[in-house]
Design a protein around this motif. Structure first.
Motif, mmCIF file in Angstrom:
data_model
loop_
_atom_site.group_PDB
_atom_site.id
_atom_site.type_symbol
_atom_site.label_atom_id
_atom_site.label_comp_id
_atom_site.label_asym_id
_atom_site.label_seq_id
_atom_site.Cartn_x
_atom_site.Cartn_y
_atom_site.Cartn_z
ATOM 1 N N VAL A 134 34.495 46.760 28.287
ATOM 2 C CA VAL A 134 35.878 47.040 28.675
ATOM 3 C C VAL A 134 35.874 48.297 29.527
ATOM 4 O O VAL A 134 35.476 49.368 29.054
ATOM 5 N N ILE A 135 36.285 48.175 30.786
ATOM 6 C CA ILE A 135 36.351 49.320 31.703
ATOM 7 C C ILE A 135 37.821 49.600 31.992
ATOM 8 O O ILE A 135 38.533 48.750 32.542
ATOM 9 N N ILE B 133 42.382 47.382 34.059
ATOM 10 C CA ILE B 133 41.412 47.234 32.967
ATOM 11 C C ILE B 133 40.631 45.943 33.201
ATOM 12 O O ILE B 133 41.227 44.882 33.417
ATOM 13 N N LEU B 134 39.295 46.038 33.171
ATOM 14 C CA LEU B 134 38.418 44.872 33.314
ATOM 15 C C LEU B 134 37.704 44.603 31.999
ATOM 16 O O LEU B 134 37.174 45.527 31.368
ATOM 17 N N ALA B 135 37.692 43.336 31.598
ATOM 18 C CA ALA B 135 36.952 42.902 30.409
ATOM 19 C C ALA B 135 35.984 41.796 30.810
ATOM 20 O O ALA B 135 36.325 40.939 31.616
ATOM 21 N N THR C 79 49.512 47.087 32.310
ATOM 22 C CA THR C 79 48.769 47.989 31.429
ATOM 23 C C THR C 79 49.628 49.171 31.005
ATOM 24 O O THR C 79 50.542 49.594 31.721
ATOM 25 N N LYS C 80 49.322 49.695 29.862
ATOM 26 C CA LYS C 80 50.096 50.797 29.282
ATOM 27 C C LYS C 80 50.038 52.051 30.139
ATOM 28 O O LYS C 80 51.036 52.765 30.300
ATOM 29 N N ILE D 149 42.740 45.355 24.497
ATOM 30 C CA ILE D 149 41.826 44.470 25.226
ATOM 31 C C ILE D 149 40.581 44.193 24.404
ATOM 32 O O ILE D 149 40.097 43.051 24.314
ATOM 33 N N SER D 150 40.013 45.235 23.777
ATOM 34 C CA SER D 150 38.799 45.046 22.968
ATOM 35 C C SER D 150 39.085 44.167 21.760
ATOM 36 O O SER D 150 38.242 43.353 21.347
#
Length: 795
Positions: free
Chosen positions: A736-737, A266-268, A260-261, A534-535
């Motif tokens: 997206v969390i 990150i959870l999707a 991740t940046k 991600i979104s």
């Protein structure tokens, strides 16, 4: 003239009074999002802020008060949905909708969900924290039932409101568990197909695991008749009549900090569920000094199935494991009350039930049970005299701890506590996806799995008389498929086949690799994921499998038999990138051709009814690419043309010509008019929307939509002869969390937060959803207070 004017004035005045009366009545039915209310049982005041999308942010001094307030606000937006959901397992839909629901009620009563619930309740510790909080939530629902406005659906159906009990919570979860199952649509059908056609045909079906497809990798640091077809058809018909959505599939992936940046997890997650109005999930943010959760709730269930806080986040997809087995039973030749077992003849258990029917007489029915489960023959209205078939379902076997599991998941503060709650989920089989602020990512397949004898396929009806086709043992949870912090730095699930466990590939009804392949393809090559990318990935409508299949099939085209217009379209298909935009014509031609290919390949052998049932299985989805790539096989030959033996090329060419002719018939000869937006539409249907005059008041849509079956943005539809693809299921939410900015995590609902047609939040997210937009899941109290649309205080 004066007299005429007086009459007009009187009539106008009367009409005005009627309009005012209707307006007052309608206004009285709306949810109350502001002001003050008395809520008995509270120990202290509870403040609920409703954000601009009607989502409650509940602040209380303790969790019991918060759950009581949650029950109230959930009920005022979703009481009708709660009412329908709790009626399914008890066989009480006929009370609402009349005789059309009798078969559905019979079927669900025979599953034994409600009976199993009673056994569960009898053994509960009513003083456990999970049950105490559940009861507080139910008290809130019941206070709304007692003193809140009655939803319009109750007036239209004439049913009375009744208090909710803890049984209703378990019955709602039981419906969810069965909704996930696929065996009832597959096993009896496959058995009939084998009996009718023989093993050679069955061997050319994608029943077993394909070793060439993408699997989810584990890592923990270490006889001939139509009975089967009829059962499948009857069960499918019963489920098709349900006025509430069924659970279908899902996507989820969790990216570790290394990819991740911002160096945070990150959870999707976007669970795929049948579209309906209202949509499945009710969002709520609950905050107390000792507990906080932003969660997604099933109607009538106190604890969220999806949720996050500042420490961790979790989501769900369907595991698709095989948790239902069918057994042939043998009735005693001279005593119809007994059936054969390995220990000798045993007595059938006879169950008697009564169904109340709206505008009709009560219906009494009975069914038999064996030690496996209910005998389906009479339930499914089969021809008498056929060999009995019973259904064994794992949900009704062990003690039910699912509510305690949901409590444990929502109250965990770290990965160890979270994992400890998972063994309590015995059914439905779920892929639980996890990520946290500490950098952990994990996936666990949760279900009570069991080992069957070697070489035994549970995809067919088993022999219940010998004892040789029974489960050998339950697997320990540690043997389940899972991956915790794998070295490839992400976990994912797209309902596809998991890798081997306990020395075997666990049997299931896994979906094809399409979505999984695309998810892995995208995740592997990128190491700077953020919330925005991600979104965007969640909205991806590219199918690498479809483009590969087209490339394979076009090689078989005899171009000398194609017109210039057809050659242009074939060339367009060759260059198609697999995307499903609204103005694209390639998807329309592709899916028409694909349907005719399946029809021309299989309907001649199966017959119209069996073919129709096959199209509704997950096996069909797996068969598409598998079967089309099969160069030779008995399926390709049309048995109705005995003097000709068709080849794959013959069927492919015929299917293309059939598709072309049908498109010309529907849209005219200009292929540029065959755009995807004309055939792929989404309408969220309320049960009352089936009545034409009520459709515009209760349904939401229709909308032309991008996406298709088995892409990441999985807006799925059934195949049928119409060639129009009315979307039936898809992302029930997109979440997206991002733990680098958890208070600004994003989500969307398909229509709106409220199930009340008179609420401004009934469909205020519908166009955003179709357009691929998101909104914030607010957790910052100051921001919530500043942007609140209204405040409801419970005293």
């Amino acid at each position: 003239m004066k007299k005429y004017k007086k009459i007009l004035l009187v009539l106008a005045g009367f009409l005005l009074l009627v309009i005012i009366g209707i307006a007052i009545f309608i206004n009285s039915l709306k949810p109350d999002y502001g002001g003050e209310k008395s809520l008995p049982g509270l120990s202290n005041e509870v403040t609920t802020y409703f954000d601009p999308y009607g989502i409650p942010h509940i602040y209380a001094d303790n969790e019991t008060d918060a759950l009581r307030a949650l029950g109230y606000v959930h009920a005022q937006d979703r009481l009708w949905q709660m009412e329908l959901l709790r009626r399914v397992a008890k066989g009480r839909l006929s009370e609402v909708f009349g005789e059309d629901m009798i078969k559905t009620d019979k079927f669900f009563l025979s599953l034994g969900i409600a009976d199993h619930t009673k056994e569960t309740i009898a053994a509960l510790d009513m003083q456990s924290e999970a049950i105490v909080l559940s009861q507080a939530y139910l008290d809130g629902i019941n206070e709304f039932i007692k003193n809140g406005p009655t939803p319009i659906e109750f007036y239209l159906t004439g049913i009375e409101k009744e208090p909710f009990t803890i049984e209703d919570v378990y019955n709602a979860v039981g419906y969810m568990a069965f909704s996930f199952a696929m065996a009832h649509k597959t096993d009896p059908l496959l058995t009939s197909m084998r009996n009718k056609l023989g093993e050679e045909y069955i061997n050319d079906l994608a029943i077993s695991s394909d070793t060439s497809t993408v699997w989810i990798k584990n890592y923990n640091g270490v006889e001939t008749d139509t009975l089967g077809t009829n059962i499948t058809a009857s069960v499918t018909a019963a489920l098709d009549k349900l006025p509430i959505p069924q659970f279908e599939g899902s996507n989820s992936w969790v990216v570790a900090p290394q990819k991740t940046k911002n160096g945070k997890v990150i959870l999707a997650n976007d669970p795929h569920i049948g579209f309906a109005q209202p949509s499945v999930w009710y969002e709520a943010h609950v905050s107390t000094p000792t507990y906080e959760k932003y969660g997604y709730h099933l109607a009538g269930v106190p604890f969220p199935l999806l949720g996050h806080d500042r420490k961790l986040a979790y989501g769900l997809t369907m595991f698709e494991n095989d948790d239902i087995d069918f057994y042939y039973e043998e009735t005693h030749p001279s005593d119809s009350t007994k059936y054969k077992t390995v220990e000798g003849w045993k007595d059938y258990e006879f169950i008697n039930k009564t169904i109340k029917v709206k505008d009709g007489d009560d219906v009494a029915f009975s069914y038999k049970k064996t030690h496996h489960g209910p005998v389906l023959n009479n339930i499914a209205d089969q021809i008498s005299g056929k060999r009995p078939i019973s259904m064994s379902w794992i949900y009704t076997k062990p003690q039910n701890r699912v509510v305690h599991a949901l409590y444990g998941l929502s109250h965990a503060t770290n990965i160890k506590e979270f994992k400890s709650a998972l063994p309590n989920i015995h059914a439905p089989g779920l892929n639980v996806m996890y990520g946290d602020a500490e950098g952990n990512v994990a996936w666990w397949a949760t279900a009570k799995l069991y080992e069957m004898p070697d070489s035994l396929s549970t995809k067919f009806i088993l022999d219940g008389t010998t004892g040789k086709e029974e489960p050998l043992r339950y697997l320990d949870f540690s043997e389940n498929p899972m991956a915790e912090n794998p070295p490839w730095n992400y976990v994912y699930s797209a309902n596809n086949q998991p890798d081997s466990i306990a020395g075997m590939l666990y049997p299931g009804y896994y979906l094809p690799e399409n979505r999984a392949k695309r998810i892995v393809q995208l995740l592997e090559v990128k190491d700077d994921w953020d919330k925005e990318s991600i979104s965007k990935m969640m909205l991806d409508v590219t199918s690498p499998v479809n483009t590969e299949l087209i490339t394979e099939l076009i090689k078989l085209f005899d171009v000398t038999h194609l017109t210039n217009e057809q050659l242009v379209m074939v060339d367009s298909l060759k260059n198609w990138n697999g995307k499903y935009s609204l103005t694209s014509t390639s998807p329309t031609l592709y899916h028409r051709s694909l349907y005719f290919m399946i029809k021309n390949t299989m309907e001649d052998e199966l017959g119209p009814e069996m073919f129709k049932q096959f199209l509704k299985t997950h096996l069909f989805k797996r068969q598409i690419a598998w079967g089309a790539k099969m160069e030779n096989g008995k399926w390709w030959d049309n048995i109705n043309t005995k003097e000709v033996t068709e080849t794959r090329q013959d069927i492919i060419m015929k299917s293309f010509v059939d598709a072309w002719s049908s498109l010309v018939k529907d849209f005219g000869p200009d292929p540029s008019q065959w755009t995807w937006d004309k055939v792929h539409t989404l309408e969220h249907q309320h049960p009352f929307g089936q009545v034409a005059s009520l459709r515009k008041y209760f349904n939401v849509g229709p909308f032309p939509v991008t996406g298709t079956r088995e892409v990441i943005n999985n807006l799925s539809f059934p195949y049928d002869s119409t060639g129009f693809y009315k979307v039936s299921s898809g992302p029930s939410t997109r979440r997206v969390i991002d733990f680098s900015d958890v208070e600004n995590s994003i989500s969307i609902l398909p229509t709106g937060q409220s199930g009340n047609p008179f609420s401004k939040h009934y469909e205020d997210q519908a166009e955003m959803y179709v357009d691929g937009k998101f909104r914030k899941m607010m957790m910052n109290k100051h921001e919530i207070q500043e942007t609140a649309e209204s405040i409801l205080i419970f005293r």
